[in-house]
Design a protein around this motif. Structure first.
Motif, PDB file in Angstrom:
ATOM      1  N   GLU A 154       0.824  -1.205   0.000  1.00  0.00           N
ATOM      2  CA  GLU A 154       0.000   0.000   0.000  1.00  0.00           C
ATOM      3  C   GLU A 154       0.861   1.259   0.000  1.00  0.00           C
ATOM      4  O   GLU A 154       0.522   2.250  -0.656  1.00  0.00           O
ATOM      5  CB  GLU A 154      -0.928  -0.013   1.210  1.00  0.00           C
ATOM      6  CG  GLU A 154      -2.035  -1.068   1.117  1.00  0.00           C
ATOM      7  CD  GLU A 154      -2.904  -1.112   2.347  1.00  0.00           C
ATOM      8  OE1 GLU A 154      -2.476  -0.528   3.382  1.00  0.00           O
ATOM      9  OE2 GLU A 154      -3.991  -1.719   2.303  1.00  0.00           O
ATOM     10  N   THR A 157       2.075   1.667  -3.492  1.00  0.00           N
ATOM     11  CA  THR A 157       0.995   2.188  -4.331  1.00  0.00           C
ATOM     12  C   THR A 157       0.808   3.680  -4.108  1.00  0.00           C
ATOM     13  O   THR A 157       0.627   4.450  -5.063  1.00  0.00           O
ATOM     14  CB  THR A 157      -0.313   1.441  -4.026  1.00  0.00           C
ATOM     15  OG1 THR A 157      -0.125   0.040  -4.219  1.00  0.00           O
ATOM     16  CG2 THR A 157      -1.436   1.925  -4.927  1.00  0.00           C
ATOM     17  N   GLY A 158       0.848   4.096  -2.842  1.00  0.00           N
ATOM     18  CA  GLY A 158       0.745   5.514  -2.549  1.00  0.00           C
ATOM     19  C   GLY A 158       1.895   6.316  -3.139  1.00  0.00           C
ATOM     20  O   GLY A 158       1.702   7.440  -3.611  1.00  0.00           O
ATOM     21  N   LEU A 161       1.218   6.779  -6.834  1.00  0.00           N
ATOM     22  CA  LEU A 161       0.224   7.837  -7.039  1.00  0.00           C
ATOM     23  C   LEU A 161       0.831   9.221  -6.790  1.00  0.00           C
ATOM     24  O   LEU A 161       0.478  10.185  -7.477  1.00  0.00           O
ATOM     25  CB  LEU A 161      -0.965   7.606  -6.114  1.00  0.00           C
ATOM     26  CG  LEU A 161      -1.866   6.403  -6.447  1.00  0.00           C
ATOM     27  CD1 LEU A 161      -2.953   6.252  -5.399  1.00  0.00           C
ATOM     28  CD2 LEU A 161      -2.465   6.538  -7.827  1.00  0.00           C
ATOM     29  N   ASP A 264      -6.978  -1.799 -11.249  1.00  0.00           N
ATOM     30  CA  ASP A 264      -7.744  -1.149 -10.184  1.00  0.00           C
ATOM     31  C   ASP A 264      -8.408   0.084 -10.801  1.00  0.00           C
ATOM     32  O   ASP A 264      -7.797   1.150 -10.921  1.00  0.00           O
ATOM     33  CB  ASP A 264      -6.824  -0.756  -9.026  1.00  0.00           C
ATOM     34  CG  ASP A 264      -7.607  -0.317  -7.792  1.00  0.00           C
ATOM     35  OD1 ASP A 264      -8.766   0.103  -7.953  1.00  0.00           O
ATOM     36  OD2 ASP A 264      -7.059  -0.388  -6.677  1.00  0.00           O
ATOM     37  N   TRP A 265      -9.660  -0.068 -11.185  1.00  0.00           N
ATOM     38  CA  TRP A 265     -10.327   0.988 -11.942  1.00  0.00           C
ATOM     39  C   TRP A 265     -10.584   2.237 -11.098  1.00  0.00           C
ATOM     40  O   TRP A 265     -10.683   3.336 -11.659  1.00  0.00           O
ATOM     41  CB  TRP A 265     -11.630   0.452 -12.522  1.00  0.00           C
ATOM     42  CG  TRP A 265     -11.399  -0.560 -13.608  1.00  0.00           C
ATOM     43  CD1 TRP A 265     -11.532  -1.905 -13.521  1.00  0.00           C
ATOM     44  CD2 TRP A 265     -10.948  -0.292 -14.935  1.00  0.00           C
ATOM     45  NE1 TRP A 265     -11.192  -2.511 -14.709  1.00  0.00           N
ATOM     46  CE2 TRP A 265     -10.832  -1.547 -15.604  1.00  0.00           C
ATOM     47  CE3 TRP A 265     -10.628   0.871 -15.628  1.00  0.00           C
ATOM     48  CZ2 TRP A 265     -10.418  -1.652 -16.920  1.00  0.00           C
ATOM     49  CZ3 TRP A 265     -10.208   0.758 -16.947  1.00  0.00           C
ATOM     50  CH2 TRP A 265     -10.112  -0.478 -17.581  1.00  0.00           C
ATOM     51  N   SER A 266     -10.685   2.101  -9.802  1.00  0.00           N
ATOM     52  CA  SER A 266     -10.885   3.291  -8.973  1.00  0.00           C
ATOM     53  C   SER A 266      -9.651   4.190  -9.000  1.00  0.00           C
ATOM     54  O   SER A 266      -9.767   5.419  -9.151  1.00  0.00           O
ATOM     55  CB  SER A 266     -11.210   2.875  -7.537  1.00  0.00           C
ATOM     56  OG  SER A 266     -10.130   2.133  -6.972  1.00  0.00           O
ATOM     57  N   LYS A 267      -8.464   3.577  -8.887  1.00  0.00           N
ATOM     58  CA  LYS A 267      -7.236   4.374  -8.950  1.00  0.00           C
ATOM     59  C   LYS A 267      -6.988   4.880 -10.371  1.00  0.00           C
ATOM     60  O   LYS A 267      -6.473   5.990 -10.568  1.00  0.00           O
ATOM     61  CB  LYS A 267      -6.049   3.542  -8.464  1.00  0.00           C
ATOM     62  CG  LYS A 267      -6.101   3.225  -6.976  1.00  0.00           C
ATOM     63  CD  LYS A 267      -4.872   2.488  -6.524  1.00  0.00           C
ATOM     64  CE  LYS A 267      -4.857   2.297  -5.008  1.00  0.00           C
ATOM     65  NZ  LYS A 267      -6.007   1.534  -4.534  1.00  0.00           N
ATOM     66  N   THR A 270      -9.027   7.874 -10.806  1.00  0.00           N
ATOM     67  CA  THR A 270      -8.417   9.014 -10.114  1.00  0.00           C
ATOM     68  C   THR A 270      -7.350   9.672 -10.975  1.00  0.00           C
ATOM     69  O   THR A 270      -7.268  10.909 -11.079  1.00  0.00           O
ATOM     70  CB  THR A 270      -7.806   8.547  -8.779  1.00  0.00           C
ATOM     71  OG1 THR A 270      -8.819   7.961  -7.973  1.00  0.00           O
ATOM     72  CG2 THR A 270      -7.166   9.707  -8.032  1.00  0.00           C
ATOM     73  N   VAL A 271      -6.517   8.848 -11.630  1.00  0.00           N
ATOM     74  CA  VAL A 271      -5.459   9.389 -12.488  1.00  0.00           C
ATOM     75  C   VAL A 271      -6.061  10.101 -13.695  1.00  0.00           C
ATOM     76  O   VAL A 271      -5.592  11.170 -14.112  1.00  0.00           O
ATOM     77  CB  VAL A 271      -4.511   8.257 -12.921  1.00  0.00           C
ATOM     78  CG1 VAL A 271      -3.478   8.772 -13.917  1.00  0.00           C
ATOM     79  CG2 VAL A 271      -3.814   7.649 -11.706  1.00  0.00           C
TER      80      VAL A 271
END
Length: 302
Positions: A154, A157-158, A161, A264-267, A270-271
């Motif tokens: 995680e 991943t952060g 991002l 991960d479609w949510s992330k 976001t992009v």
């Protein structure tokens, strides 16, 4: 394979080493390097016997070491009395959710863990004295057991991002420079629109719409390209290794044999939204400049 196990007594001290040789029946791959490199499955009853955790008789020591044998009329050594059977034991029980039970989110996993704990509490209350109490049983989810690894993933991943955020921040200045040059080159056209009655807000909105269109098309093309790369990432990595000798993914470092290829479609959303917003922010100042342009000054040399 030769197994060497050491059963422990009630104080946690080793009793003796038990050795058994067993044949290999099959191989399995879970996809997790850490588990596959050091995990094997064996018959539960075999492991219970080796660890002295199989079923055993419960005995009570006699009150006196010797008793009178009425048949022979002599004192003989007293034998312990069998009062029951202690069932076979285990140290861990794995519980899997039924088909259709949601366990994807952290909240759903926590709810499932709490439900398992409640079920065992009811079971222990109904069998008091026969099974360990619910207070002595630790119920943990797979996230709890692998929290250190999950936390590292995680954080990575952060970090990714955050890097994308820096890239988007750089895009603001890139779009700003391009649109500023375009406004300078389109001074005549802007002056004509203003002289024909175009309002300040209307001209500015026109450039903002142009920036939104550029951001939407660019983010959409990037999203499709990213989906294609992620979907075929293992094939791409294999081709790079075979043809260029470039091996980036090391299972010993990243735990998994294959690169995860789930999107991960949510992330991703976001992009994409961040990409469109950066284009709008970058086009904002040139749009305000275009909307505030004086038509007389814009057309004085035309």
């Amino acid at each position: 394979l030769t197994l060497h196990l050491m059963p422990l007594d009630s104080r946690g001290r080793g009793v003796e080493t038990v050795t058994r040789t067993v044949p290999v029946a099959n191989e399995f791959h879970s996809g997790i390097f850490e588990a596959d490199s050091r995990t094997m499955f064996a018959r539960l009853d075999l492991i219970q016997r080796m660890m002295k955790m199989d079923a055993a008789e419960k005995i009570v020591a006699p009150a006196s070491p010797f008793v009178f044998d009425p048949a022979s009329g002599e004192l003989v050594q007293a034998q312990p009395e069998v009062v029951g059977v202690d069932p076979a034991r285990v140290t861990t029980v794995l519980v899997r959710a039924a088909e259709g039970v949601p366990v994807e989110s952290e909240a759903a996993i926590a709810a499932f863990r709490d439900r398992v704990a409640d079920i065992y509490a009811e079971f222990a209350e109904a069998h008091q004295g026969e099974v360990p109490s619910s207070m002595s049983i630790l119920v943990r989810s797979w996230r709890d057991q692998n929290r250190s690894m999950i936390a590292a993933v995680e954080k990575e991943t952060g970090l990714v991002l955050f890097v994308f955020g820096l890239v988007c921040f750089t895009t603001v200045f890139l779009v700003l420079a391009i649109f500023w040059s375009m406004v300078s080159e389109k001074t005549k056209d802007i002056g004509i629109l203003r002289s024909l009655g175009g309002s300040t807000a209307g001209i500015a909105a026109l450039w903002l719409q142009y920036g939104a269109a550029v951001g939407t098309v660019g983010s959409g093309v990037g999203l499709i390209a990213a989906w294609l790369v992620v979907r075929n990432i293992n094939e791409i990595h294999e081709w790079l290794g075979q043809n260029l000798g470039l091996v980036i993914w090391d299972p010993a470092v990243y735990y998994f044999f294959e690169i995860p290829s789930d999107m991960d479609w949510s992330k991703a959303a976001t992009v994409v939204v961040a990409g469109v917003l950066t284009c709008l922010i970058g086009a904002l100042i040139p749009a305000v400049r275009a909307g505030a342009m004086d038509p007389v000054r814009a057309l004085r040399f035309e």
